[in-house]
Design an enzyme around this catalytic site. Structure first.
Site, PDB file in Angstrom:
ATOM      1  N   ARG A  15       0.848  -1.203   0.000  1.00 30.68           N
ATOM      2  CA  ARG A  15       0.000   0.000   0.000  1.00 30.68           C
ATOM      3  C   ARG A  15       0.885   1.256   0.000  1.00 30.68           C
ATOM      4  O   ARG A  15       1.154   1.841  -1.030  1.00 30.68           O
ATOM      5  CB  ARG A  15      -0.970  -0.048   1.205  1.00 30.68           C
ATOM      6  N   ASP A  16       1.431   1.630   1.150  1.00 26.73           N
ATOM      7  CA  ASP A  16       2.283   2.830   1.201  1.00 26.73           C
ATOM      8  C   ASP A  16       3.495   2.636   0.285  1.00 26.73           C
ATOM      9  O   ASP A  16       3.934   3.568  -0.397  1.00 26.73           O
ATOM     10  CB  ASP A  16       2.743   3.070   2.649  1.00 26.73           C
ATOM     11  N   HIS A 213       4.872   4.949  12.681  1.00 23.81           N
ATOM     12  CA  HIS A 213       4.954   4.782  11.219  1.00 23.81           C
ATOM     13  C   HIS A 213       5.998   5.787  10.715  1.00 23.81           C
ATOM     14  O   HIS A 213       5.690   6.953  10.478  1.00 23.81           O
ATOM     15  CB  HIS A 213       3.553   5.061  10.651  1.00 23.81           C
ATOM     16  N   HIS A 215       8.915   7.328   8.188  1.00 33.29           N
ATOM     17  CA  HIS A 215       9.528   7.397   6.858  1.00 33.29           C
ATOM     18  C   HIS A 215      10.984   7.778   7.104  1.00 33.29           C
ATOM     19  O   HIS A 215      11.319   8.355   8.141  1.00 33.29           O
ATOM     20  CB  HIS A 215       8.789   8.413   5.981  1.00 33.29           C
ATOM     21  N   CYS A 246       3.665   9.209   0.668  1.00 32.32           N
ATOM     22  CA  CYS A 246       2.329   9.668   0.307  1.00 32.32           C
ATOM     23  C   CYS A 246       2.427  10.640  -0.864  1.00 32.32           C
ATOM     24  O   CYS A 246       3.148  11.635  -0.782  1.00 32.32           O
ATOM     25  CB  CYS A 246       1.663  10.345   1.503  1.00 32.32           C
ATOM     26  N   ASN A 255       9.430   4.590   3.241  1.00 29.97           N
ATOM     27  CA  ASN A 255       9.111   4.138   4.597  1.00 29.97           C
ATOM     28  C   ASN A 255      10.351   3.531   5.252  1.00 29.97           C
ATOM     29  O   ASN A 255      11.305   3.142   4.563  1.00 29.97           O
ATOM     30  CB  ASN A 255       8.067   3.016   4.531  1.00 29.97           C
TER      31      ASN A 255
HETATM   32  P1  HMG Z   1     -13.044  14.292  -3.297  1.00 33.40           P
HETATM   33  O1  HMG Z   1     -12.769  14.551  -4.738  1.00 33.40           O
HETATM   34  O2  HMG Z   1     -13.137  15.465  -2.372  1.00 33.40           O
HETATM   35  O3  HMG Z   1     -14.308  13.348  -3.097  1.00 33.40           O
HETATM   36  O4  HMG Z   1     -11.897  13.317  -2.778  1.00 33.40           O
HETATM   37  P2  HMG Z   1     -15.817  13.522  -3.446  1.00 33.40           P
HETATM   38  O5  HMG Z   1     -16.584  12.952  -2.313  1.00 33.40           O
HETATM   39  O6  HMG Z   1     -16.102  14.949  -3.870  1.00 33.40           O
HETATM   40  O7  HMG Z   1     -16.011  12.560  -4.729  1.00 33.40           O
HETATM   41  C1  HMG Z   1     -15.431  12.860  -5.985  1.00 33.40           C
HETATM   42  C2  HMG Z   1     -15.482  11.583  -6.833  1.00 33.40           C
HETATM   43  O8  HMG Z   1     -14.652  10.581  -6.238  1.00 33.40           O
HETATM   44  C3  HMG Z   1     -16.885  10.980  -6.947  1.00 33.40           C
HETATM   45  O9  HMG Z   1     -16.968  10.349  -8.211  1.00 33.40           O
HETATM   46  C4  HMG Z   1     -16.860   9.908  -5.877  1.00 33.40           C
HETATM   47  O10 HMG Z   1     -17.765   8.867  -6.125  1.00 33.40           O
HETATM   48  C5  HMG Z   1     -15.434   9.413  -5.998  1.00 33.40           C
HETATM   49  P3  HMG Z   1     -17.785  11.020  -9.429  1.00 33.40           P
HETATM   50  O11 HMG Z   1     -19.178  11.209  -8.908  1.00 33.40           O
HETATM   51  O12 HMG Z   1     -17.099  12.325  -9.684  1.00 33.40           O
HETATM   52  O13 HMG Z   1     -17.631  10.012 -10.525  1.00 33.40           O
HETATM   53  N1  HMG Z   1     -14.969   8.791  -4.719  1.00 33.40           N
HETATM   54  C6  HMG Z   1     -14.509   7.536  -4.623  1.00 33.40           C
HETATM   55  N2  HMG Z   1     -14.326   6.564  -5.524  1.00 33.40           N
HETATM   56  C7  HMG Z   1     -13.863   5.382  -5.068  1.00 33.40           C
HETATM   57  N3  HMG Z   1     -13.571   5.138  -3.750  1.00 33.40           N
HETATM   58  C8  HMG Z   1     -13.734   6.097  -2.832  1.00 33.40           C
HETATM   59  C9  HMG Z   1     -14.223   7.352  -3.252  1.00 33.40           C
HETATM   60  N4  HMG Z   1     -14.495   8.504  -2.605  1.00 33.40           N
HETATM   61  C10 HMG Z   1     -14.948   9.377  -3.509  1.00 33.40           C
HETATM   62  N5  HMG Z   1     -13.427   5.860  -1.559  1.00 33.40           N
HETATM   63  C11 HMG Z   1     -11.071  11.650  -1.249  1.00 33.40           C
HETATM   64  C12 HMG Z   1     -11.799  12.984  -1.398  1.00 33.40           C
HETATM   65  C13 HMG Z   1     -10.772  11.454   0.209  1.00 33.40           C
HETATM   66  C14 HMG Z   1     -11.990  10.546  -1.751  1.00 33.40           C
HETATM   67  C15 HMG Z   1      -9.772  11.692  -2.104  1.00 33.40           C
HETATM   68  O14 HMG Z   1      -9.058  12.859  -1.791  1.00 33.40           O
HETATM   69  C16 HMG Z   1      -8.908  10.482  -1.878  1.00 33.40           C
HETATM   70  O15 HMG Z   1      -9.234   9.381  -2.321  1.00 33.40           O
HETATM   71  N6  HMG Z   1      -7.743  10.678  -1.188  1.00 33.40           N
HETATM   72  C17 HMG Z   1      -6.873   9.576  -0.869  1.00 33.40           C
HETATM   73  C18 HMG Z   1      -5.463  10.034  -0.872  1.00 33.40           C
HETATM   74  C19 HMG Z   1      -4.552   8.891  -0.478  1.00 33.40           C
HETATM   75  O16 HMG Z   1      -4.867   7.740  -0.661  1.00 33.40           O
HETATM   76  N7  HMG Z   1      -3.383   9.247   0.079  1.00 33.40           N
HETATM   77  C20 HMG Z   1      -2.423   8.275   0.472  1.00 33.40           C
HETATM   78  C21 HMG Z   1      -2.774   7.556   1.737  1.00 33.40           C
HETATM   79  S1  HMG Z   1      -2.441   8.476   3.212  1.00 33.40           S
HETATM   80  C22 HMG Z   1      -0.754   8.193   3.517  1.00 33.40           C
HETATM   81  O17 HMG Z   1      -0.062   7.684   2.683  1.00 33.40           O
HETATM   82  C23 HMG Z   1      -0.206   8.510   4.861  1.00 33.40           C
HETATM   83  C24 HMG Z   1       0.036   7.259   5.704  1.00 33.40           C
HETATM   84  O18 HMG Z   1       0.925   6.364   5.088  1.00 33.40           O
HETATM   85  C25 HMG Z   1       0.600   7.657   7.080  1.00 33.40           C
HETATM   86  C26 HMG Z   1       1.778   8.629   6.995  1.00 33.40           C
HETATM   87  O19 HMG Z   1       2.812   8.282   6.389  1.00 33.40           O
HETATM   88  O20 HMG Z   1       1.635   9.718   7.577  1.00 33.40           O
HETATM   89  C27 HMG Z   1      -1.284   6.510   5.941  1.00 33.40           C
HETATM   90 MG    MG Z   2       3.153   6.568   5.152  1.00 25.39          MG
END
Ligand code: HMG
Ligand code: MG
Length: 293
Positions: A15-16, A213, A215, A246, A255
């Site tokens: 994933r990450d 967690h 990095h 991310c 990581n």
């Molecule tokens: P948004 O554009 O504000 O969402 O995104 P929305 O609610 O306005 O929806 C827009 C469109 O996205 C719609 O589709 C929704 O259906 C679709 P449309 O009607 O336009 O066709 N949608 C989805 N589709 C599939 N699955 C879903 C989903 N949600 C909405 N779950 C949102 C907001 C949060 C969804 C977006 O910004 C997003 O997906 N962000 C994820 C970013 C991400 O994955 N980042 C990496 C993980 S975090 C990380 O790495 C940190 C970590 O490792 C810890 C650390 O290191 O600190 C965990």
């Molecule tokens: Mg991370």
């Protein structure tokens, strides 16, 4: 052999590790499952297998449902393995329920700037919006892990251990079984870890419900693990080959490498899940080759 001194590892490689790799969007679900099975063979038990986020936001995770489907027979043969999936909202949870997830991870942050970039919400709004997701998941018997990102500060905010402790407590009170504190950009140091753990204790956050967690942007990850361990933390996230980051952070770097964590455990006489280092090395080599690294 059971060890009195032991850590738990959460493997975030698939994933990450993959979410920010430029060639990862071309990996098939079969490629990922082959990789995950090698990770399992190394002894890892808690494995993040994908993300049910907006596919356009993280294309490398778009085939997570297919990965989960391929993992179904694997799960049947290995009920001891916990596969976990990132879910940012109700839609993500619905997708996780469709594949029969046993665990999901929600992900929030302390930095407003990062929160907006990563999930398009303010910190307060994201905490409010995730509450029904946690409730629905736990009502369905799905356990929920809570990530809190940018715990050592970000562009828009200095390190604020009290705020991190308060938000950690909030995530546990909301129903997360564990909170994973993300050093999203790798700026943590052993001194900051010390301040953070002191703040967690002051806020009465149980340390057995806290994971770290890290990095490894500046090579401090193992030093941070060692200090965290001394202070009572026993769960650490890591990624094979040190892949990861991310895509929405200002300087995403790898990581904590699983290999470094396992070597550290061996040096310190601390037990961990990884008992087959050659399978870990095979997993890392396989993914390096697939990603053209
Ligand atoms: P948004 O554009 O504000 O969402 O995104 P929305 O609610 O306005 O929806 C827009 C469109 O996205 C719609 O589709 C929704 O259906 C679709 P449309 O009607 O336009 O066709 N949608 C989805 N589709 C599939 N699955 C879903 C989903 N949600 C909405 N779950 C949102 C907001 C949060 C969804 C977006 O910004 C997003 O997906 N962000 C994820 C970013 C991400 O994955 N980042 C990496 C993980 S975090 C990380 O790495 C940190 C970590 O490792 C810890 C650390 O290191 O600190 C965990
Ligand atoms: Mg991370």
């Amino acid at each position: 052999m059971p060890s009195a001194q032991r850590i738990e590892i959460v493997d975030v490689s698939a994933r990450d590790g993959l979410q920010n790799e430029k060639n990862a969007a071309s990996l098939t679900a079969q490629d990922k499952v082959y990789y995950i099975e090698k990770l399992m063979k190394s002894g890892l038990r808690r494995i993040e297998a994908g993300s049910f986020v907006k596919p356009a936001a993280v294309p490398a995770m778009a085939n997570s449902a297919e990965v989960a489907q391929l993992l179904e027979p694997v799960q049947e043969n290995h009920p001891e393995i916990i596969f976990s999936y990132l879910t940012p909202n109700q839609k993500g949870l619905l997708r996780a329920k469709e594949i029969g997830a046993k665990e999901v991870a929600i992900f929030l942050a302390v930095s407003e700037q990062f929160s907006k970039a990563n999930i398009n919400q303010s910190v307060d709004a994201s905490f409010a919006a995730i509450m029904p997701v946690i409730t629905e998941a736990t009502d369905c018997g799905i356990r929920v892990r809570g990530y809190l990102s940018t715990v050592f500060g970000y562009d828009d905010m200095p390190f604020n251990p009290q705020a991190v402790a308060m938000r950690s407590k909030q995530l546990l009170d909301m129903g997360c079984y564990e909170v994973s504190l993300g050093d999203t950009t790798g700026i943590g140091t052993p001194e900051k870890v010390e301040e953070l753990v002191a703040a967690l204790k002051k806020q009465a956050v149980p340390l057995d419900k806290v994971a770290m967690h890290f990095h490894d942007t500046f090579g401090t990850a193992i030093g941070n693990v060692a200090r965290s361990y001394e202070l009572g933390i026993r769960t650490f996230d890591a990624s094979t080959g040190g892949l990861g980051g991310c895509p929405y952070a200002n300087s995403p770097k790898g990581n904590l490498a699983m290999e470094h964590l396992v070597e550290w455990c061996a040096r310190e006489g601390i037990g961990c899940d990884v008992t087959n280092a050659s399978s870990l090395a095979e997993a890392a080599a396989y993914m390096r080759q697939k990603l053209g690294k």
